[in-house]
Design a protein around this motif. Structure first.
Motif, PDB file in Angstrom:
ATOM      1  N   GLN A  43      39.690  31.763  39.075  1.00 57.31           N
ATOM      2  CA  GLN A  43      39.075  31.668  37.752  1.00 57.31           C
ATOM      3  C   GLN A  43      39.343  32.923  36.922  1.00 57.31           C
ATOM      4  OE1 GLN A  43      37.653  28.662  36.854  1.00 57.31           O
ATOM      5  NE2 GLN A  43      37.917  29.576  34.843  1.00 57.31           N
ATOM      6  N   LEU A  44      39.248  34.095  37.552  1.00 55.61           N
ATOM      7  CA  LEU A  44      39.516  35.349  36.838  1.00 55.61           C
ATOM      8  C   LEU A  44      40.958  35.400  36.340  1.00 55.61           C
ATOM      9  CD1 LEU A  44      37.607  37.879  39.122  1.00 55.61           C
ATOM     10  CD2 LEU A  44      37.022  37.294  36.757  1.00 55.61           C
ATOM     11  N   ILE A  45      41.898  34.944  37.173  1.00 54.61           N
ATOM     12  CA  ILE A  45      43.308  34.918  36.757  1.00 54.61           C
ATOM     13  C   ILE A  45      43.482  33.904  35.635  1.00 54.61           C
ATOM     14  CG2 ILE A  45      45.669  34.388  37.476  1.00 54.61           C
ATOM     15  CD1 ILE A  45      44.839  35.338  40.317  1.00 54.61           C
ATOM     16  N   HIS A  46      42.934  32.728  35.824  1.00 57.33           N
ATOM     17  CA  HIS A  46      43.050  31.652  34.834  1.00 57.33           C
ATOM     18  C   HIS A  46      42.448  32.050  33.493  1.00 57.33           C
ATOM     19  CE1 HIS A  46      42.202  27.724  32.933  1.00 57.33           C
ATOM     20  NE2 HIS A  46      43.343  27.395  33.491  1.00 57.33           N
ATOM     21  N   ASP A  47      41.345  32.801  33.508  1.00 61.14           N
ATOM     22  CA  ASP A  47      40.665  33.225  32.280  1.00 61.14           C
ATOM     23  C   ASP A  47      41.256  34.500  31.676  1.00 61.14           C
ATOM     24  OD1 ASP A  47      38.975  31.072  32.618  1.00 61.14           O
ATOM     25  OD2 ASP A  47      37.304  32.264  33.394  1.00 61.14           O
ATOM     26  N   ASP A  48      42.398  34.935  32.189  1.00 59.04           N
ATOM     27  CA  ASP A  48      43.079  36.147  31.692  1.00 59.04           C
ATOM     28  C   ASP A  48      42.248  37.410  31.869  1.00 59.04           C
ATOM     29  OD1 ASP A  48      45.438  34.824  30.960  1.00 59.04           O
ATOM     30  OD2 ASP A  48      44.579  34.240  29.037  1.00 59.04           O
ATOM     31  N   GLU A  83      51.476  33.306  37.112  1.00 60.96           N
ATOM     32  CA  GLU A  83      51.615  31.850  37.246  1.00 60.96           C
ATOM     33  C   GLU A  83      51.976  31.465  38.675  1.00 60.96           C
ATOM     34  OE1 GLU A  83      50.658  29.648  35.000  1.00 60.96           O
ATOM     35  OE2 GLU A  83      50.106  31.340  33.723  1.00 60.96           O
ATOM     36  N   ASP A  84      52.832  32.272  39.311  1.00 51.38           N
ATOM     37  CA  ASP A  84      53.184  32.003  40.707  1.00 51.38           C
ATOM     38  C   ASP A  84      51.952  32.069  41.601  1.00 51.38           C
ATOM     39  OD1 ASP A  84      56.108  31.766  40.492  1.00 51.38           O
ATOM     40  OD2 ASP A  84      56.032  33.892  39.958  1.00 51.38           O
ATOM     41  N   LEU A  85      51.113  33.068  41.372  1.00 51.58           N
ATOM     42  CA  LEU A  85      49.910  33.237  42.177  1.00 51.58           C
ATOM     43  C   LEU A  85      48.921  32.092  41.942  1.00 51.58           C
ATOM     44  CD1 LEU A  85      48.567  34.975  44.275  1.00 51.58           C
ATOM     45  CD2 LEU A  85      47.716  36.463  42.468  1.00 51.58           C
ATOM     46  N   LEU A  86      48.783  31.654  40.700  1.00 53.50           N
ATOM     47  CA  LEU A  86      47.913  30.512  40.414  1.00 53.50           C
ATOM     48  C   LEU A  86      48.396  29.269  41.168  1.00 53.50           C
ATOM     49  CD1 LEU A  86      47.223  30.878  36.581  1.00 53.50           C
ATOM     50  CD2 LEU A  86      45.543  31.076  38.434  1.00 53.50           C
TER      51      LEU A  86
END
Length: 142
Positions: free
Chosen positions: A49-54, A131-134
């Motif tokens: 979620q933290l990655i997705h929410d920038d 994006e790769d990590l997501l």
């Protein structure tokens, strides 16, 4: 970390021969080894979620072996502009609690400015990995 406005991570390749695909494979294998329980699921979902929410961005430094360990915190509306911990500790359980490590904390404005500039240069030279990590998290057991 929940109160942070932004977290930027730069990771390095393990060897000169290691590619982005190998890093993705490594993260995928590491996630597959994690015992799935309420705590691990919550942690992985929170990271996603933290990655997705920038709020978290991840890049890979590929120009050469990348070995520095620095934890840089910038503060707004504080008496001190920031603090940095520079030393030998990896961001791992053994690096943070098990090994004998040496780190130094810097809080003076000159050091914080210098380390921010250094980090900004490294950040600009690094390749996107977010994006790769997501995708790795999305395809994992979590």
């Amino acid at each position: 970390l929940q109160d942070a406005d932004e977290i930027q991570l730069v990771i390095g390749r393990q060897t000169d021969a290691q590619t982005r695909d190998e890093l993705v494979k490594g993260f995928r294998e590491d996630l597959d080894k994690v015992e799935k329980n309420e705590k691990s699921e919550e942690g992985v979902n929170r990271l996603y979620q933290l990655i997705h929410d920038d709020k978290v961005d991840v890049k890979i430094y590929t120009k050469s072996r990348f070995h520095p360990k620095m934890y840089l915190f910038n503060y707004e509306n504080e008496k001190v502009s920031g603090s940095a911990i520079v030393g030998s500790s990896n961001l791992s359980p053994s690096g943070l609690t098990g090994n004998v490590e040496l780190n130094v904390e810097k809080t003076d404005s000159h050091s914080i400015r210098y380390l921010n500039n250094w980090f900004d240069e490294i950040w600009e030279e690094s390749d996107e990995f977010k994006e790769d990590l997501l995708k790795v998290i999305e395809s994992s057991q979590f």
